[in-house]
Design a protein around this motif. Sequence first.
Motif, PDB file in Angstrom:
ATOM      1  N   LEU A   1       0.727  -1.270  -0.133  1.00 14.98           N
ATOM      2  CA  LEU A   1       0.103   0.126   0.340  1.00 14.98           C
ATOM      3  C   LEU A   1       1.048   1.282   0.075  1.00 14.98           C
ATOM      4  O   LEU A   1       0.327   2.277  -0.005  1.00 14.98           O
ATOM      5  N   ILE A   2       2.034   1.082   0.023  1.00  7.69           N
ATOM      6  CA  ILE A   2       3.015   2.265  -0.198  1.00  7.69           C
ATOM      7  C   ILE A   2       3.459   2.587  -1.604  1.00  7.69           C
ATOM      8  O   ILE A   2       2.957   3.714  -2.151  1.00  7.69           O
ATOM      9  N   ASP A   3       3.616   1.404  -2.352  1.00  5.57           N
ATOM     10  CA  ASP A   3       4.004   1.674  -3.903  1.00  5.57           C
ATOM     11  C   ASP A   3       2.668   1.487  -4.813  1.00  5.57           C
ATOM     12  O   ASP A   3       2.696   1.560  -5.945  1.00  5.57           O
ATOM     13  N   GLY A   4       1.510   0.792  -4.270  1.00  2.00           N
ATOM     14  CA  GLY A   4       0.229   0.598  -4.785  1.00  2.00           C
ATOM     15  C   GLY A   4       0.428  -0.774  -5.527  1.00  2.00           C
ATOM     16  O   GLY A   4      -0.042  -0.637  -6.850  1.00  2.00           O
ATOM     17  N   LYS A   5       1.040  -1.610  -5.199  1.00  2.00           N
ATOM     18  CA  LYS A   5       1.062  -2.926  -5.922  1.00  2.00           C
ATOM     19  C   LYS A   5       0.368  -4.100  -5.167  1.00  2.00           C
ATOM     20  O   LYS A   5       0.573  -4.190  -4.094  1.00  2.00           O
ATOM     21  N   LEU A   6      -0.026  -5.125  -5.830  1.00  4.46           N
ATOM     22  CA  LEU A   6      -0.448  -6.315  -5.316  1.00  4.46           C
ATOM     23  C   LEU A   6      -0.096  -7.593  -6.308  1.00  4.46           C
ATOM     24  O   LEU A   6      -0.281  -7.273  -7.375  1.00  4.46           O
ATOM     25  N   PHE A   7       0.273  -8.532  -5.501  1.00  3.47           N
ATOM     26  CA  PHE A   7       0.647  -9.633  -6.397  1.00  3.47           C
ATOM     27  C   PHE A   7       0.325 -10.800  -5.346  1.00  3.47           C
ATOM     28  O   PHE A   7       0.217 -10.783  -4.213  1.00  3.47           O
ATOM     29  N   TYR A   8       0.376 -12.102  -6.123  1.00  2.00           N
ATOM     30  CA  TYR A   8       0.036 -13.355  -5.576  1.00  2.00           C
ATOM     31  C   TYR A   8       1.042 -14.493  -5.622  1.00  2.00           C
ATOM     32  O   TYR A   8       2.004 -14.303  -6.546  1.00  2.00           O
ATOM     33  N   SER A   9       0.839 -15.548  -4.720  1.00  2.00           N
ATOM     34  CA  SER A   9       1.739 -16.653  -5.242  1.00  2.00           C
ATOM     35  C   SER A   9       0.786 -17.882  -5.030  1.00  2.00           C
ATOM     36  O   SER A   9      -0.160 -17.903  -4.422  1.00  2.00           O
ATOM     37  N   LYS A  10       1.526 -19.010  -5.466  1.00  2.43           N
ATOM     38  CA  LYS A  10       0.635 -20.261  -5.609  1.00  2.43           C
ATOM     39  C   LYS A  10       1.856 -21.403  -5.037  1.00  2.43           C
ATOM     40  O   LYS A  10       2.788 -21.668  -5.679  1.00  2.43           O
ATOM     41  N   ASN A  11       1.443 -21.814  -4.053  1.00  2.00           N
ATOM     42  CA  ASN A  11       2.452 -22.885  -3.316  1.00  2.00           C
ATOM     43  C   ASN A  11       3.752 -22.400  -3.391  1.00  2.00           C
ATOM     44  O   ASN A  11       4.841 -23.044  -3.891  1.00  2.00           O
ATOM     45  N   ASP A  12       3.996 -21.191  -3.083  1.00  2.00           N
ATOM     46  CA  ASP A  12       5.512 -20.652  -2.902  1.00  2.00           C
ATOM     47  C   ASP A  12       5.920 -20.192  -4.002  1.00  2.00           C
ATOM     48  O   ASP A  12       7.262 -19.494  -4.189  1.00  2.00           O
ATOM     49  N   GLU A  13       5.384 -20.531  -5.278  1.00  3.01           N
ATOM     50  CA  GLU A  13       5.661 -19.660  -6.405  1.00  3.01           C
ATOM     51  C   GLU A  13       5.221 -18.434  -6.688  1.00  3.01           C
ATOM     52  O   GLU A  13       3.931 -18.193  -6.747  1.00  3.01           O
ATOM     53  N   VAL A  14       6.059 -17.365  -6.833  1.00  2.00           N
ATOM     54  CA  VAL A  14       5.601 -15.796  -6.834  1.00  2.00           C
ATOM     55  C   VAL A  14       5.359 -15.357  -8.037  1.00  2.00           C
ATOM     56  O   VAL A  14       6.204 -15.667  -8.987  1.00  2.00           O
ATOM     57  N   PHE A  15       4.152 -14.845  -8.250  1.00  2.00           N
ATOM     58  CA  PHE A  15       3.838 -14.478  -9.697  1.00  2.00           C
ATOM     59  C   PHE A  15       4.343 -13.017  -9.905  1.00  2.00           C
ATOM     60  O   PHE A  15       4.355 -12.113  -8.761  1.00  2.00           O
ATOM     61  N   ASP A  16       4.114 -12.339 -11.128  1.00  2.00           N
ATOM     62  CA  ASP A  16       4.432 -10.998 -11.181  1.00  2.00           C
ATOM     63  C   ASP A  16       3.223 -10.124 -10.551  1.00  2.00           C
ATOM     64  O   ASP A  16       2.275 -10.597 -10.101  1.00  2.00           O
ATOM     65  N   VAL A  17       3.574  -8.950 -10.868  1.00  2.00           N
ATOM     66  CA  VAL A  17       2.509  -7.875 -10.441  1.00  2.00           C
ATOM     67  C   VAL A  17       1.162  -8.038 -11.110  1.00  2.00           C
ATOM     68  O   VAL A  17       1.168  -8.026 -12.357  1.00  2.00           O
ATOM     69  N   ALA A  18       0.185  -8.414 -10.103  1.00  2.00           N
ATOM     70  CA  ALA A  18      -1.179  -8.422 -10.789  1.00  2.00           C
ATOM     71  C   ALA A  18      -1.903  -6.891 -10.859  1.00  2.00           C
ATOM     72  O   ALA A  18      -2.617  -7.020 -11.855  1.00  2.00           O
TER      73      ALA A  18
END
Length: 123
Positions: A77-94
């Motif tokens: 909420l500082i840089d205005g970004k949100l991203f996700y991971s699945k089973n510890d695999e991190v995805f790019d910025v959503a």
Amino acid sequence: MSGDRYYYEVQFLKGCNFKIGVSSNKDKVEVAFCDAIEGFGFYSAGQLRNGSKTTGSKYGKIYRGQNQDIIGVYVDLIDGKLFYSKNDEVFDVAYQAESLKRNDFYAACCCLTKDESFKLLFP
């Protein structure tokens, strides 16, 4: 949540029709949180949802309760970004949006079909 960086994890236990993310509106319980413009979600079919319950761009990977998949939600909420991971695999910025810097947000997760389930693992 406001003005900082946050993380939470949910394990999906049963089912295949979920949405997970954050929302600045905690009052609209008659619709999924990311069907409204104030909600930012990752749909279990491997798509993003923001302001729509039927359309969104492809993102990440499909997740299911049958697989006991764990989805992580990273909210900046500082840089205005949100991203996700699945089973510890991190995805790019959503999502990258100014509104993610200006509003208070709440963790959000929903089952879209009867008899589905999940549990909060972290924090």
